[in-house]
Design an enzyme around this catalytic site. Structure first.
Site, PDB file in Angstrom:
ATOM      1  N   CYS A  15       0.827  -1.216   0.000  1.00 24.03           N
ATOM      2  CA  CYS A  15       0.000   0.000   0.000  1.00 24.03           C
ATOM      3  C   CYS A  15       0.853   1.255   0.000  1.00 24.03           C
ATOM      4  O   CYS A  15       1.682   1.463   0.890  1.00 24.03           O
ATOM      5  CB  CYS A  15      -0.929  -0.005   1.210  1.00 24.03           C
ATOM      6  N   ARG A  29      -0.116   4.597   3.004  1.00 23.00           N
ATOM      7  CA  ARG A  29      -0.054   4.318   4.438  1.00 23.00           C
ATOM      8  C   ARG A  29       0.207   5.521   5.341  1.00 23.00           C
ATOM      9  O   ARG A  29       0.155   5.402   6.552  1.00 23.00           O
ATOM     10  CB  ARG A  29       1.010   3.238   4.692  1.00 23.00           C
ATOM     11  N   TRP A  77      -9.384   5.539  -0.333  1.00 13.11           N
ATOM     12  CA  TRP A  77      -9.912   6.189  -1.530  1.00 13.11           C
ATOM     13  C   TRP A  77      -8.995   5.826  -2.686  1.00 13.11           C
ATOM     14  O   TRP A  77      -7.865   5.370  -2.487  1.00 13.11           O
ATOM     15  CB  TRP A  77     -10.024   7.703  -1.351  1.00 13.11           C
ATOM     16  N   GLU A 122      -5.122   3.405 -10.480  1.00 12.47           N
ATOM     17  CA  GLU A 122      -5.708   2.088 -10.210  1.00 12.47           C
ATOM     18  C   GLU A 122      -6.850   1.795 -11.180  1.00 12.47           C
ATOM     19  O   GLU A 122      -7.021   0.682 -11.659  1.00 12.47           O
ATOM     20  CB  GLU A 122      -6.270   2.019  -8.787  1.00 12.47           C
TER      21      GLU A 122
HETATM   22  N1  ARG Z   1      -6.627  -1.587  -6.874  1.00 10.30           N
HETATM   23  C1  ARG Z   1      -7.906  -1.958  -6.329  1.00 10.30           C
HETATM   24  C2  ARG Z   1      -9.010  -1.522  -7.286  1.00 10.30           C
HETATM   25  O1  ARG Z   1      -8.722  -0.911  -8.264  1.00 10.30           O
HETATM   26  C3  ARG Z   1      -8.143  -1.336  -4.972  1.00 10.30           C
HETATM   27  C4  ARG Z   1      -7.051  -1.572  -3.949  1.00 10.30           C
HETATM   28  C5  ARG Z   1      -7.113  -0.614  -2.789  1.00 10.30           C
HETATM   29  N2  ARG Z   1      -6.943   0.741  -3.241  1.00 10.30           N
HETATM   30  C6  ARG Z   1      -7.046   1.839  -2.463  1.00 10.30           C
HETATM   31  N3  ARG Z   1      -6.856   2.983  -3.024  1.00 10.30           N
HETATM   32  N4  ARG Z   1      -7.299   1.748  -1.186  1.00 10.30           N
HETATM   33  O2  ARG Z   1     -10.178  -1.730  -7.078  1.00 10.30           O
END
Ligand code: ARG
Length: 377
Positions: free
Chosen positions: A79, A82, A253, A258
């Site tokens: 992560c 953090r 968030w 991602e």
């Molecule tokens: N990478 C994952 C997704 O796209 C989520 C993982 C957690 N990501 C976060 N920003 N807390 O759904």
């Protein structure tokens, strides 16, 4: 169609808490948390040991639980976010064990986390595994995920990552909406231990979604893309001081990459880069035109722009990379190791343009506790 039973891997697990792990955790809690100094460490350890001797387990205080959950986040080597580990809101729902009640609490969790778009990090902790029997389990990878439907000629409608899970819930009796689309929210599948789970639809108003537009490309909106606001991981087991909480969904968030550079772009997810490149008028004949790279940046930009326009919290990889280095510095000042997995920390676009690229980290350490453990461990 696959039956539910044929998919369940048989496992047996020791449910008795190891008193040494309990003690390690209580010592850590006492050493790190100012509030715990009031408490007599020796008597707390004695108390936990006695309880374990009698029942096979012990009950964390609310303060121990909250500290354990936050440190599990701090220990998550993959992560990048953090820096905010102390800000995790902990909902103690250890008394909730029935599937329907857990589903209702997950809905409340989503509403609290969504917070009108100003996303907050939340964890809800349900009952632990005990010697008397396993705790509840959420079978979904995340509380919110989109279904996948295989169509003719090897095409898939929806999120390919959800193919197996969609098949599972359909085997359990879930009916997709009459009009199937690429962004159908999957139901929650909740059961006790490895028992057959029950299904619960999420109410529409618990799932905030953002329609995707591009700041310059008008045609982009016509793709009808969207993404949900809250990433809430629901299949990892929270382990604190030897106690396992198999149902402990948590969320943060999103970071734009991602969604824009992975979920919508990966070939085994939505595989949208060829369509975006086409919209941009790029030739996809040769890799050497770098059409993938150009489309990837525009898609990530569209995601970030759309969340901004919708007023939904989303960070970007440049900002978050800097914050992660601040986190490392703080951990170092606190005299702690901070394991990190380079391949997860470095963002999937413009890696070299972020400071996290240019260094190495303490190796991830599987024995570090408290921790979020992968499912089916
Ligand atoms: N990478 C994952 C997704 O796209 C989520 C993982 C957690 N990501 C976060 N920003 N807390 O759904």
């Amino acid at each position: 169609m696959t039956t539910f039973e044929s998919r369940v891997r048989e496992t047996t697990r020791e449910e008795i808490v190891d008193p040494a792990e309990a003690e390690d955790f209580l010592r850590q809690f006492h050493a790190e948390e100012p509030a715990a100094r009031e408490q007599n460490l020796r008597s707390r350890i004695e108390e936990a040991r006695a309880e374990i001797g009698e029942t096979g387990g012990y009950r964390h205080t609310s303060a121990e639980l909250a500290f354990g959950a936050r440190v599990a986040w701090r220990n998550s080597a993959r992560c990048i976010g953090r820096l905010y580990w102390r800000g995790l809101r902990v909902r103690d729902r250890r008394n909730v064990t029935e599937a329907a009640d857990i589903a209702a609490e997950c809905v409340t969790h989503l509403r609290a986390a969504t917070h009108g778009g100003k996303i907050r990090s939340v964890i809800t902790v349900f009952a632990p595994d005990t010697a008397a029997g396993p705790g509840p389990r959420i079978w979904n990878e995340q509380l919110i995920r989109y279904a996948a439907y295989p169509t003719r000629d090897d095409f898939v409608c929806g999120d390919r990552r959800s193919l197996a899970f969609t098949e599972l819930v359909r085997a359990l009796g879930w009916n997709p909406p009459a009009q199937r689309g690429p962004f159908d929210v999957l139901p929650l599948a909740i059961g006790r231990g490895r028992d057959r789970p029950e299904l619960f639809d999420l109410p529409g108003d618990a799932v905030l979604e953002v329609p995707l537009i591009h700041p310059d490309f008008g045609w982009f909106a016509e793709f009808g893309l969207r993404w949900h606001a809250v990433p809430a991981i629901s299949n990892m087991c929270l382990e604190i001081g030897g106690v396992r909480y198999p149902a402990a969904p948590f969320n943060g968030w999103y970071m734009g990459t991602e969604v824009g550079a992975r979920n919508l772009a990966d070939v085994d997810r939505y595989d949208l880069l060829p369509s975006i490149a086409h919209g941009m008028g790029l030739s996809t004949e040769s890799e050497r035109t770098l059409w993938r790279d150009r489309a990837l940046v525009e898609l990530t930009l569209a995601v970030q722009h759309s969340f901004d326009v919708a007023g939904v919290t989303m960070t970007d990889h440049h900002t978050e990379s800097k914050r992660f280095l601040t986190h490392l510095e703080r951990e170092e000042n606190a005299g702690r190791r901070c394991p990190a997995d380079w391949s997860w920390i470095v963002p999937p676009v413009s890696g070299s343009q972020t400071p996290v690229f240019h260094r190495y980290y303490d190796e991830p350490d599987d024995s570090l506790r408290p921790a979020f453990l992968p499912p089916d461990r």
